[in-house]
Design a protein around this motif. Structure first.
Motif, PDB file in Angstrom:
ATOM      1  N   VAL A   4      21.397   5.662 -13.165  1.00 11.61           N
ATOM      2  CA  VAL A   4      20.107   5.819 -12.484  1.00 11.61           C
ATOM      3  C   VAL A   4      19.468   4.445 -12.357  1.00 11.61           C
ATOM      4  O   VAL A   4      19.305   3.743 -13.353  1.00 11.61           O
ATOM      5  CB  VAL A   4      19.167   6.756 -13.264  1.00 11.61           C
ATOM      6  N   GLU A   5      19.110   4.091 -11.129  1.00 17.33           N
ATOM      7  CA  GLU A   5      18.482   2.794 -10.881  1.00 17.33           C
ATOM      8  C   GLU A   5      17.036   3.010 -10.460  1.00 17.33           C
ATOM      9  O   GLU A   5      16.741   3.858  -9.616  1.00 17.33           O
ATOM     10  CB  GLU A   5      19.224   2.039  -9.765  1.00 17.33           C
ATOM     11  N   GLN A   6      16.163   2.210 -11.056  1.00 18.38           N
ATOM     12  CA  GLN A   6      14.739   2.321 -10.730  1.00 18.38           C
ATOM     13  C   GLN A   6      14.135   0.928 -10.795  1.00 18.38           C
ATOM     14  O   GLN A   6      14.330   0.206 -11.775  1.00 18.38           O
ATOM     15  CB  GLN A   6      14.042   3.255 -11.736  1.00 18.38           C
ATOM     16  N   ASP A   7      13.409   0.562  -9.760  1.00 19.33           N
ATOM     17  CA  ASP A   7      12.773  -0.749  -9.710  1.00 19.33           C
ATOM     18  C   ASP A   7      11.665  -0.794 -10.765  1.00 19.33           C
ATOM     19  O   ASP A   7      10.756   0.025 -10.732  1.00 19.33           O
ATOM     20  CB  ASP A   7      12.169  -0.983  -8.319  1.00 19.33           C
ATOM     21  N   PRO A   8      11.714  -1.759 -11.691  1.00 18.73           N
ATOM     22  CA  PRO A   8      10.731  -1.774 -12.776  1.00 18.73           C
ATOM     23  C   PRO A   8       9.327  -2.204 -12.367  1.00 18.73           C
ATOM     24  O   PRO A   8       8.376  -2.032 -13.140  1.00 18.73           O
ATOM     25  CB  PRO A   8      11.332  -2.773 -13.768  1.00 18.73           C
ATOM     26  N   GLY A   9       9.199  -2.750 -11.154  1.00 20.18           N
ATOM     27  CA  GLY A   9       7.888  -3.222 -10.742  1.00 20.18           C
ATOM     28  C   GLY A   9       7.541  -4.532 -11.458  1.00 20.18           C
ATOM     29  O   GLY A   9       8.445  -5.308 -11.744  1.00 20.18           O
ATOM     30  N   PRO A  10       6.271  -4.835 -11.743  1.00 24.98           N
ATOM     31  CA  PRO A  10       5.151  -3.912 -11.595  1.00 24.98           C
ATOM     32  C   PRO A  10       4.696  -3.750 -10.143  1.00 24.98           C
ATOM     33  O   PRO A  10       4.922  -4.607  -9.329  1.00 24.98           O
ATOM     34  CB  PRO A  10       4.059  -4.559 -12.438  1.00 24.98           C
ATOM     35  N   SER A  84      -2.650   4.579 -13.538  1.00 28.86           N
ATOM     36  CA  SER A  84      -1.969   3.381 -14.047  1.00 28.86           C
ATOM     37  C   SER A  84      -1.143   3.746 -15.272  1.00 28.86           C
ATOM     38  O   SER A  84      -1.678   4.191 -16.299  1.00 28.86           O
ATOM     39  CB  SER A  84      -2.998   2.300 -14.407  1.00 28.86           C
ATOM     40  N   ALA A  85       0.152   3.600 -15.152  1.00 31.09           N
ATOM     41  CA  ALA A  85       1.086   4.022 -16.200  1.00 31.09           C
ATOM     42  C   ALA A  85       2.483   3.591 -15.763  1.00 31.09           C
ATOM     43  O   ALA A  85       2.661   3.030 -14.676  1.00 31.09           O
ATOM     44  CB  ALA A  85       1.056   5.545 -16.363  1.00 31.09           C
ATOM     45  N   THR A  86       3.460   3.856 -16.613  1.00 28.61           N
ATOM     46  CA  THR A  86       4.863   3.677 -16.230  1.00 28.61           C
ATOM     47  C   THR A  86       5.420   5.037 -15.838  1.00 28.61           C
ATOM     48  O   THR A  86       5.212   6.029 -16.554  1.00 28.61           O
ATOM     49  CB  THR A  86       5.678   3.076 -17.386  1.00 28.61           C
ATOM     50  N   THR A 107       9.012   2.515 -13.622  1.00 27.29           N
ATOM     51  CA  THR A 107       8.264   1.596 -12.762  1.00 27.29           C
ATOM     52  C   THR A 107       6.838   1.536 -13.268  1.00 27.29           C
ATOM     53  O   THR A 107       6.183   2.571 -13.414  1.00 27.29           O
ATOM     54  CB  THR A 107       8.240   2.076 -11.295  1.00 27.29           C
ATOM     55  N   ARG A 108       6.380   0.321 -13.548  1.00 26.83           N
ATOM     56  CA  ARG A 108       5.008   0.158 -14.040  1.00 26.83           C
ATOM     57  C   ARG A 108       4.062   0.080 -12.853  1.00 26.83           C
ATOM     58  O   ARG A 108       4.243  -0.732 -11.951  1.00 26.83           O
ATOM     59  CB  ARG A 108       4.931  -1.116 -14.877  1.00 26.83           C
ATOM     60  N   LEU A 109       3.069   0.955 -12.845  1.00 22.13           N
ATOM     61  CA  LEU A 109       2.100   1.036 -11.758  1.00 22.13           C
ATOM     62  C   LEU A 109       0.722   0.661 -12.274  1.00 22.13           C
ATOM     63  O   LEU A 109       0.290   1.147 -13.324  1.00 22.13           O
ATOM     64  CB  LEU A 109       2.057   2.462 -11.184  1.00 22.13           C
ATOM     65  N   ALA A 110       0.032  -0.198 -11.538  1.00 19.45           N
ATOM     66  CA  ALA A 110      -1.360  -0.538 -11.849  1.00 19.45           C
ATOM     67  C   ALA A 110      -2.202  -0.231 -10.621  1.00 19.45           C
ATOM     68  O   ALA A 110      -1.910  -0.724  -9.531  1.00 19.45           O
ATOM     69  CB  ALA A 110      -1.477  -2.010 -12.230  1.00 19.45           C
ATOM     70  N   VAL A 111      -3.202   0.617 -10.784  1.00 20.25           N
ATOM     71  CA  VAL A 111      -4.126   0.942  -9.697  1.00 20.25           C
ATOM     72  C   VAL A 111      -5.455   0.288 -10.031  1.00 20.25           C
ATOM     73  O   VAL A 111      -6.084   0.617 -11.048  1.00 20.25           O
ATOM     74  CB  VAL A 111      -4.312   2.464  -9.552  1.00 20.25           C
TER      75      VAL A 111
END
Lengths: 113, 114
Positions: A4-10, A84-86, A107-111
């Protein structure tokens, strides 16, 4: 190659934006697809669950699965700072009786307001 | 009332020491898991127990020994700690080993090996 591939971001977006999070996978046996949300210093919690291909909507969240492309997405509408979370995708292969979930790296998300 | 609770939340220890992490769930679930999350947030299963029976045992050094005294408890003992063992260890539970993927996680035990 990871299963499984997932772009880590952020990934950083302004409040109110539409967010798209994605995972690709290589194992065509995966049938069950999940998105977990993990706040900082907390354990993951299940956000969305889908079986096989198609869409599922729950409030501001929509999960999409395209098995032909081995690609899953999570869309967040009207994103809020509290989002905002992973975000971790997870998948389950057909069991040999055992429920082994394979997770993406998150993927780390910051809003931001 | 916490559904899946782990203790301790933080451990800092020297290389070569032995440490244990305890986990308890009050959800009445049959299946419990240990996951390891490294610094890059990659979450990987280590062990799973169903009703006290070991059902998943991933490729983990035998310095790691899980133990389930009953279906509500799952402990993890680590011998001869190494630097690479530094990670967050999550305990989780699910209703049964056949469920579709909803795991309930604890808050994690952050292990730092110096």
């Amino acid at each position: 190659q990871k299963e499984v591939e997932q772009d880590p971001g952020p990934l950083s977006v302004p409040e109110g934006a539409i967010v798209s999070l994605n995972c690709t996978y290589s194992n065509s046996a995966f049938q069950y697809f999940m998105w977990y949300r993990q706040y900082s210093r907390k354990g993951p919690e299940l956000l969305m669950y889908t079986y096989s291909s198609g869409n599922k909507e729950d409030g501001r969240f929509t999960a999409q699965v395209d098995k032909s492309s081995k690609y899953i997405s999570l869309f967040i509408r009207d994103s809020q700072p509290s989002d905002s979370a992973t975000y971790l995708c997870a998948m389950r292969s057909l069991p040999g009786g055992y429920n082994k979930l394979i997770f993406g790296a998150g993927t780390r998300l910051a809003v931001h307001p | 009332d916490t559904a899946v609770s782990q203790t301790p939340k933080y451990l800092v220890t020297q290389m070569g020491n032995d440490k244990s992490i305890k986990c308890e769930q009050n959800l009445g679930h049959d299946t419990m898991y240990w996951y390891k999350q490294d610094s890059k947030k990659f979450l990987k299963i280590m062990f799973s127990y169903n009703n006290k029976e070991l059902i998943i045992n991933e490729t983990v050094p035998n310095r790691f020994s899980p133990k389930s005294p009953d279906k509500a408890h799952l402990n993890l003992h680590i011998n001869s700690l190494e630097l690479g063992d530094s990670a967050v260890y999550f305990c989780a539970s699910s209703q049964s080993y056949l469920n579709t993927g909803e795991l309930f996680f604890g808050e994690g035990s952050r292990l730092t090996v110096l």
